[in-house]
Scaffold this active site. Sequence first.
Site, PDB file in Angstrom:
ATOM      1  N   ARG A 119     129.434  58.583   6.626  1.00 24.87           N
ATOM      2  CA  ARG A 119     128.780  58.872   7.916  1.00 24.87           C
ATOM      3  C   ARG A 119     129.254  57.845   8.937  1.00 24.87           C
ATOM      4  O   ARG A 119     129.908  56.872   8.588  1.00 24.87           O
ATOM      5  CB  ARG A 119     127.261  58.843   7.775  1.00 24.87           C
ATOM      6  CG  ARG A 119     126.736  57.490   7.379  1.00 24.87           C
ATOM      7  CD  ARG A 119     125.221  57.433   7.338  1.00 24.87           C
ATOM      8  NE  ARG A 119     124.783  56.114   6.887  1.00 24.87           N
ATOM      9  CZ  ARG A 119     123.535  55.771   6.679  1.00 24.87           C
ATOM     10  NH1 ARG A 119     122.573  56.645   6.860  1.00 24.87           N
ATOM     11  NH2 ARG A 119     123.220  54.561   6.286  1.00 24.87           N
ATOM     12  N   ASN A 157     121.970  57.179  15.520  1.00 23.80           N
ATOM     13  CA  ASN A 157     121.173  56.501  14.505  1.00 23.80           C
ATOM     14  C   ASN A 157     121.818  55.161  14.185  1.00 23.80           C
ATOM     15  O   ASN A 157     123.024  55.109  13.900  1.00 23.80           O
ATOM     16  CB  ASN A 157     121.106  57.308  13.206  1.00 23.80           C
ATOM     17  CG  ASN A 157     120.119  56.715  12.214  1.00 23.80           C
ATOM     18  OD1 ASN A 157     118.936  56.619  12.509  1.00 23.80           O
ATOM     19  ND2 ASN A 157     120.610  56.280  11.067  1.00 23.80           N
ATOM     20  N   GLU A 158     121.049  54.091  14.272  1.00 18.90           N
ATOM     21  CA  GLU A 158     121.595  52.769  13.989  1.00 18.90           C
ATOM     22  C   GLU A 158     123.013  52.671  14.541  1.00 18.90           C
ATOM     23  O   GLU A 158     123.974  52.437  13.788  1.00 18.90           O
ATOM     24  CB  GLU A 158     121.567  52.473  12.488  1.00 18.90           C
ATOM     25  CG  GLU A 158     120.168  52.294  11.951  1.00 18.90           C
ATOM     26  CD  GLU A 158     120.129  51.793  10.514  1.00 18.90           C
ATOM     27  OE1 GLU A 158     121.144  51.887   9.814  1.00 18.90           O
ATOM     28  OE2 GLU A 158     119.065  51.301  10.106  1.00 18.90           O
ATOM     29  N   GLU A 312     112.242  52.593  10.765  1.00 18.50           N
ATOM     30  CA  GLU A 312     112.516  52.735   9.330  1.00 18.50           C
ATOM     31  C   GLU A 312     112.149  51.457   8.606  1.00 18.50           C
ATOM     32  O   GLU A 312     112.446  50.367   9.085  1.00 18.50           O
ATOM     33  CB  GLU A 312     114.018  52.938   9.070  1.00 18.50           C
ATOM     34  CG  GLU A 312     114.609  54.227   9.521  1.00 18.50           C
ATOM     35  CD  GLU A 312     116.107  54.271   9.175  1.00 18.50           C
ATOM     36  OE1 GLU A 312     116.537  53.557   8.258  1.00 18.50           O
ATOM     37  OE2 GLU A 312     116.822  55.001   9.860  1.00 18.50           O
ATOM     38  N   TRP A 320     120.942  50.027  -1.775  1.00 16.56           N
ATOM     39  CA  TRP A 320     122.223  49.461  -1.323  1.00 16.56           C
ATOM     40  C   TRP A 320     122.346  47.963  -1.569  1.00 16.56           C
ATOM     41  O   TRP A 320     123.277  47.335  -1.098  1.00 16.56           O
ATOM     42  CB  TRP A 320     122.454  49.781   0.158  1.00 16.56           C
ATOM     43  CG  TRP A 320     121.222  49.678   1.011  1.00 16.56           C
ATOM     44  CD1 TRP A 320     120.452  50.721   1.439  1.00 16.56           C
ATOM     45  CD2 TRP A 320     120.596  48.484   1.505  1.00 16.56           C
ATOM     46  NE1 TRP A 320     119.383  50.252   2.176  1.00 16.56           N
ATOM     47  CE2 TRP A 320     119.452  48.888   2.238  1.00 16.56           C
ATOM     48  CE3 TRP A 320     120.879  47.123   1.404  1.00 16.56           C
ATOM     49  CZ2 TRP A 320     118.601  47.977   2.860  1.00 16.56           C
ATOM     50  CZ3 TRP A 320     120.033  46.218   2.030  1.00 16.56           C
ATOM     51  CH2 TRP A 320     118.916  46.658   2.746  1.00 16.56           C
ATOM     52  N   GLU A 360     121.812  58.635  -1.192  1.00 17.38           N
ATOM     53  CA  GLU A 360     120.576  57.864  -1.084  1.00 17.38           C
ATOM     54  C   GLU A 360     119.471  58.385  -1.999  1.00 17.38           C
ATOM     55  O   GLU A 360     118.288  58.151  -1.763  1.00 17.38           O
ATOM     56  CB  GLU A 360     120.131  57.824   0.383  1.00 17.38           C
ATOM     57  CG  GLU A 360     121.179  57.069   1.207  1.00 17.38           C
ATOM     58  CD  GLU A 360     120.771  56.804   2.636  1.00 17.38           C
ATOM     59  OE1 GLU A 360     120.288  57.751   3.277  1.00 17.38           O
ATOM     60  OE2 GLU A 360     120.957  55.680   3.100  1.00 17.38           O
ATOM     61  N   HIS A 363     117.007  55.856  -3.235  1.00 16.29           N
ATOM     62  CA  HIS A 363     116.254  55.113  -2.207  1.00 16.29           C
ATOM     63  C   HIS A 363     114.832  55.665  -2.174  1.00 16.29           C
ATOM     64  O   HIS A 363     114.633  56.871  -2.115  1.00 16.29           O
ATOM     65  CB  HIS A 363     116.934  55.320  -0.851  1.00 16.29           C
ATOM     66  CG  HIS A 363     116.482  54.375   0.218  1.00 16.29           C
ATOM     67  ND1 HIS A 363     115.205  54.371   0.729  1.00 16.29           N
ATOM     68  CD2 HIS A 363     117.150  53.414   0.886  1.00 16.29           C
ATOM     69  CE1 HIS A 363     115.117  53.442   1.662  1.00 16.29           C
ATOM     70  NE2 HIS A 363     116.279  52.842   1.784  1.00 16.29           N
TER      71      HIS A 363
HETATM   72  C1  GLA Z   1     119.527  52.983   7.389  1.00 11.68           C
HETATM   73  C2  GLA Z   1     119.750  54.396   7.899  1.00 11.68           C
HETATM   74  C3  GLA Z   1     119.057  55.445   7.103  1.00 11.68           C
HETATM   75  C4  GLA Z   1     119.148  55.126   5.630  1.00 11.68           C
HETATM   76  C5  GLA Z   1     118.570  53.762   5.385  1.00 11.68           C
HETATM   77  C6  GLA Z   1     118.529  53.379   3.927  1.00 11.68           C
HETATM   78  O1  GLA Z   1     118.476  52.358   7.937  1.00 11.68           O
HETATM   79  O2  GLA Z   1     119.422  54.555   9.255  1.00 11.68           O
HETATM   80  O3  GLA Z   1     119.666  56.682   7.389  1.00 11.68           O
HETATM   81  O4  GLA Z   1     120.480  55.146   5.253  1.00 11.68           O
HETATM   82  O5  GLA Z   1     119.376  52.832   6.034  1.00 11.68           O
HETATM   83  O6  GLA Z   1     117.988  52.091   3.724  1.00 11.68           O
END
Ligand code: GLA
Length: 663
Positions: A119, A157-158, A312, A320, A360, A363
């Site tokens: 991604r 996102n991030e 989040e 991870w 994930e 997770h």
């Molecule tokens: C990041 C991403 C999420 C996910 C989390 C997992 O914060 O924004 O999509 O991958 O990590 O910890």
Amino acid sequence: MQTHRWLRTPDGTAPRISYGADYNPEQWPREVWDEDVRLMKEAGVDVVSVAIFSWARLQPAPDEWDFAWLDEVIDLMHANGIGVDLATATASPPPWLTMRHPEVLPVTAEGSTLSQGARQHWRPTSPVFREYALTLVEKLAERYGSHPGVVAWHVNNELGCHNAYDFSDDAARAFRAWLLARYETVDALNHAWGTAFWSQRYGSFDEVLPPRLAASFPNPTQQLDFARFSSDALRGHLIAEREILNRVTPDIPVTTNFMITGDTKFADYADWAREIDFVSNDHYVTQDRDELAFSAALTSGVARHRPWFLMEHSTSAVNWQPVNRPKRSGELFRDSLTHVAHGADAVCFFQWRQAEAGAEKYHSSMVPHGGVDTRVFRDVVELGRILQSLGDVVGADRDPADVAILFDWESWWGSELDSHPTELLRYRAEAQAWWNALLDAGVRADVVPADAELAGYRVVIAPVLYSVPAALRKRLEAYATSGGHLVTTYFSGTVDENDHVWLGGYPGAFRDLLGIRVEEFRPLYAGETVALSNGTTGSLWSEPIDIVADDVEVLATYDHDELGPAVTRRPVGSGSAAYVSTRLGSAGVGALLPALLEPAGVASELPEALRGEIEVTSRRGAAGRIRFLINRTDAPVELTGIEGEWLHGGETLPPRGVAVVKG
Ligand code: GLA
């Protein structure tokens, strides 16, 4: 600068701390959605972030769009009173895009092109990517802008989480344009970069490249400018998406989730925060609980102490780290409430339902693989109940502290460059050592960007403030001479904004203020320490300090025949300026704190018995002062001497427990 705008809320709803998660229904069959809604209501979920990684589903081919599923999801959420924080879905370009346009893929410093298949495989400066992304954003804005269920926009996102540094030809072109805007002439660039050194003189901007893999240390100012440029390039993408959203849907606030956590340093979030309506952050605990509190305080600092959104965190294990352990009993509550304690008015997790496939799947989530008959889901429901009981907190700012720790991205980037006196220095670790020591002492502190208003603070601590432009030097001098108590440390005031050394002896920018002069840095080897006369121990760094003003007080000296004063303080105007020339760590800082805080009139906010065990924070709003008392230990703690109305918890705090007290 955007003004603070929070989530849109349905009229007449009582204020509450929002609660929810990233929700990825496209990964599940339709019948699961109904169960999701039922469980969300059971848990008290009122907001979900949707469509974060949905580009390939929304636009399966260049001229094909599929919104029907998203229409249904948003309608379903809205019908059940759950707001949608709608993502712009630009975080992960679909395979058709990168196969058709491989020129959007990022390139590493070594020249490798990153592939699709994970991604965030896009260049922040790619005009091709930008065009496709903005088309998608516009489509989403037009389709959903009038939907009452959309409570906020979630840009990408991030931003930069996997593509912060791109060394491609697009990046080279954009870097040159950025440099032209900054320096205007190539002579100015040559001066700033010190290109007389190693025959690096540029004849024109066209000759300049990003700091790609080179034969030796790349030019440091080039590296610093590339760090600034890379942060600005991502911010530029944020602005481009936001402008469309603001134009098409002016009533819907816009956010993007930051990563104020650990060593993530590619983005100057204090700067980015000006571009959004409210700050959001993602935070994952490693093994250091106090790092969570430090990150939350810094998030509040970049949010200028207004409420922010925890977009989040994890209910339990992540996937991870080298080894991924579940959270222990109580940690889910403590982590969440610590963020609230530092100003979060929304508590969300990655993600709602634990994935059965994909990278994930191990997770944790709100609904685990084991389903609802699990510890995690029971805790999730309980947390929803607790958050609903804390309505008094909503909208309250973080209460200003007496002490501020300055946190400066420029100094972070600059102090950790290569070819320095030591490569062992970690900027954030020094800042956090001061934070931890204050926590241990029961002294609340703000963590603020370098451009924050300082006048209200009794003490300002500027650890490793390496980069000090003339204007910052003047501000800090004015702060101290007009009654503030400034504390700074080794490797501070060393260079200006061009990474040029302030000449005449260290710490150049603060030499006169501090009344000291250092001729040579004397870093310590890994594992080497040096004892100080006050019983503390220095590591990482030491300095032979010459005192050059009569009124300098020596607070500690090195027990070493080549070294003299280690910690100094000088009265200046109606304030003072102190200097700590070695890394003391949190225990050493703790031993020094009384000498630094007492003259400034800063006292602990905790009874002596609770210091070290309890973190205290405070928010202040319509309901007055609300304090959070957080058990940092794994044993019960009696909160003797704490008075007020108990909104949550009681006088006996369980291991890792949190109490919330009004008044
Ligand atoms: C990041 C991403 C999420 C996910 C989390 C997992 O914060 O924004 O999509 O991958 O990590 O910890």
